[in-house]
Design a protein around this motif. Sequence first.
Motif, PDB file in Angstrom:
ATOM      1  N   ARG A  70       0.643  -1.302  -0.076  1.00  0.00           N
ATOM      2  CA  ARG A  70      -0.093  -0.052   0.053  1.00  0.00           C
ATOM      3  C   ARG A  70       0.798   1.279   0.108  1.00  0.00           C
ATOM      4  O   ARG A  70       0.888   2.161   1.032  1.00  0.00           O
ATOM      5  CB  ARG A  70      -0.951  -0.050   1.163  1.00  0.00           C
ATOM      6  N   VAL A  71       1.732   1.424  -1.064  1.00  0.00           N
ATOM      7  CA  VAL A  71       2.604   2.338  -1.002  1.00  0.00           C
ATOM      8  C   VAL A  71       2.001   3.640  -1.777  1.00  0.00           C
ATOM      9  O   VAL A  71       1.216   3.553  -2.612  1.00  0.00           O
ATOM     10  CB  VAL A  71       3.754   1.853  -1.906  1.00  0.00           C
ATOM     11  N   THR A  72       2.357   4.840  -1.367  1.00  0.00           N
ATOM     12  CA  THR A  72       2.169   5.925  -1.767  1.00  0.00           C
ATOM     13  C   THR A  72       3.204   6.727  -2.285  1.00  0.00           C
ATOM     14  O   THR A  72       4.114   6.519  -1.985  1.00  0.00           O
ATOM     15  CB  THR A  72       1.103   7.007  -0.737  1.00  0.00           C
ATOM     16  N   ASN A  73       3.091   7.906  -3.133  1.00  0.00           N
ATOM     17  CA  ASN A  73       4.305   8.744  -3.619  1.00  0.00           C
ATOM     18  C   ASN A  73       4.719   9.643  -2.190  1.00  0.00           C
ATOM     19  O   ASN A  73       5.946   9.524  -2.426  1.00  0.00           O
ATOM     20  CB  ASN A  73       3.508   9.767  -4.617  1.00  0.00           C
ATOM     21  N   ASP A  74       3.839   9.843  -1.421  1.00  0.00           N
ATOM     22  CA  ASP A  74       4.339  10.510  -0.092  1.00  0.00           C
ATOM     23  C   ASP A  74       5.237   9.488   0.473  1.00  0.00           C
ATOM     24  O   ASP A  74       6.182   9.953   1.130  1.00  0.00           O
ATOM     25  CB  ASP A  74       3.223  10.648   0.724  1.00  0.00           C
ATOM     26  N   MET A  75       5.148   8.130   0.840  1.00  0.00           N
ATOM     27  CA  MET A  75       5.907   7.238   1.229  1.00  0.00           C
ATOM     28  C   MET A  75       7.543   7.210   0.485  1.00  0.00           C
ATOM     29  O   MET A  75       8.414   7.296   1.003  1.00  0.00           O
ATOM     30  CB  MET A  75       5.452   5.939   1.307  1.00  0.00           C
ATOM     31  N   SER A 146      -7.768   5.695  -6.427  1.00  0.00           N
ATOM     32  CA  SER A 146      -8.736   6.483  -5.778  1.00  0.00           C
ATOM     33  C   SER A 146      -8.256   6.456  -4.059  1.00  0.00           C
ATOM     34  O   SER A 146      -8.852   7.382  -3.239  1.00  0.00           O
ATOM     35  CB  SER A 146     -10.016   5.918  -5.689  1.00  0.00           C
ATOM     36  N   GLU A 147      -7.519   5.571  -3.690  1.00  0.00           N
ATOM     37  CA  GLU A 147      -7.148   5.431  -2.355  1.00  0.00           C
ATOM     38  C   GLU A 147      -5.866   6.077  -1.983  1.00  0.00           C
ATOM     39  O   GLU A 147      -5.059   6.207  -0.956  1.00  0.00           O
ATOM     40  CB  GLU A 147      -7.018   3.978  -1.775  1.00  0.00           C
ATOM     41  N   GLY A 148      -5.239   6.737  -3.193  1.00  0.00           N
ATOM     42  CA  GLY A 148      -3.880   7.461  -3.136  1.00  0.00           C
ATOM     43  C   GLY A 148      -2.735   6.552  -3.395  1.00  0.00           C
ATOM     44  O   GLY A 148      -1.448   7.022  -3.002  1.00  0.00           O
ATOM     45  N   LEU A 149      -2.986   4.991  -3.601  1.00  0.00           N
ATOM     46  CA  LEU A 149      -1.906   4.208  -3.596  1.00  0.00           C
ATOM     47  C   LEU A 149      -1.339   4.362  -5.244  1.00  0.00           C
ATOM     48  O   LEU A 149      -1.949   4.648  -6.067  1.00  0.00           O
ATOM     49  CB  LEU A 149      -2.368   2.814  -3.326  1.00  0.00           C
ATOM     50  N   ILE A 150       0.052   4.115  -5.470  1.00  0.00           N
ATOM     51  CA  ILE A 150       0.548   4.228  -6.569  1.00  0.00           C
ATOM     52  C   ILE A 150      -0.035   2.929  -7.385  1.00  0.00           C
ATOM     53  O   ILE A 150      -0.315   1.768  -6.945  1.00  0.00           O
ATOM     54  CB  ILE A 150       2.105   4.054  -6.411  1.00  0.00           C
ATOM     55  N   SER A 151      -0.496   3.419  -8.618  1.00  0.00           N
ATOM     56  CA  SER A 151      -1.187   2.085  -9.224  1.00  0.00           C
ATOM     57  C   SER A 151      -0.620   2.091 -10.888  1.00  0.00           C
ATOM     58  O   SER A 151      -1.086   1.025 -11.419  1.00  0.00           O
ATOM     59  CB  SER A 151      -2.766   2.887  -9.431  1.00  0.00           C
TER      60      SER A 151
END
Length: 293
Positions: A70-75, A146-151
Amino acid sequence: MAAPQNIIALVYDYDQTLSPNYMQDDVLFPRFGIDPAQFWRKCNALVHEQKWDGELAYMKCLLDYLGMDRVTNDMLADLGAGLSFFPGLPELFEDLPKAALRPEHELVGIKVEHYIISSGLKALLDGSRLKPYVKEIFGCEFGEDSEGLISFPKRVISHTTKTQFLFRINKGMLRYDQDVNDHMPAEQRPIPFENMVYVGDGPTDVPCFTVLNRNGGHGIAVYNPEDASGKSFQKCFQLCTHAGRVRHIAPADYREGSHLWLLLSQMVRETADRIMRRRIEERDNATIAAPTF
């Protein structure tokens, strides 16, 4: 009216140019427990067996490996704070322009800007200690769901498309809503190619070296002096001696007084002198002497 054209752009590749490590090896693989050998085997299989583009294969494999985390760009940006660099960075970004430019250069508005063009992840570089010193960073990007996760890959920069970003710098079109293919007369472009220096490390930088070579700019190929295999030096030697892509090679040591520091300083200073001479010539040519008696 012509643009001032008083900016000198120092443009850098990232992996093996500003850092001795690939950014994913530096911070990404250790954080998520990814085995580098296994990862690159999977990437190479996509490239060689299924004919994927290398950068797309790399980004697909990252998504496959990171899907459960569940990685985001912020992470990713947070991880970028741990990136490591060659000696002298990030200090050079601030110190070299001050050392290279003389007061008379600054009086006429001449300044230095730094740019990074990388096939690595922009999010990591955005979180790095380099970010505050750099005018713009161009790199591969992931979109988010939509959850903010890299996709999905949002933007991919290959070694051949890197030249697009030299033209963006040249035209001052740094935003992606600006069409870099729009016509702009040479005299209106804020940073002529002859005002640029490109620093890279190997064959993937050849297109950028070529653009600057053909348009009066400078190129420097850097190598890792700690590479005991000698491969890093051999790449640069080949680019300079046999391929004629660059005129200068130097160890990737960015500390004040190093060979690389001296090269960059001299290139900046000579470019600034040329800009100033041209400014004086334009002024003198536009001056009409007052009538005499």
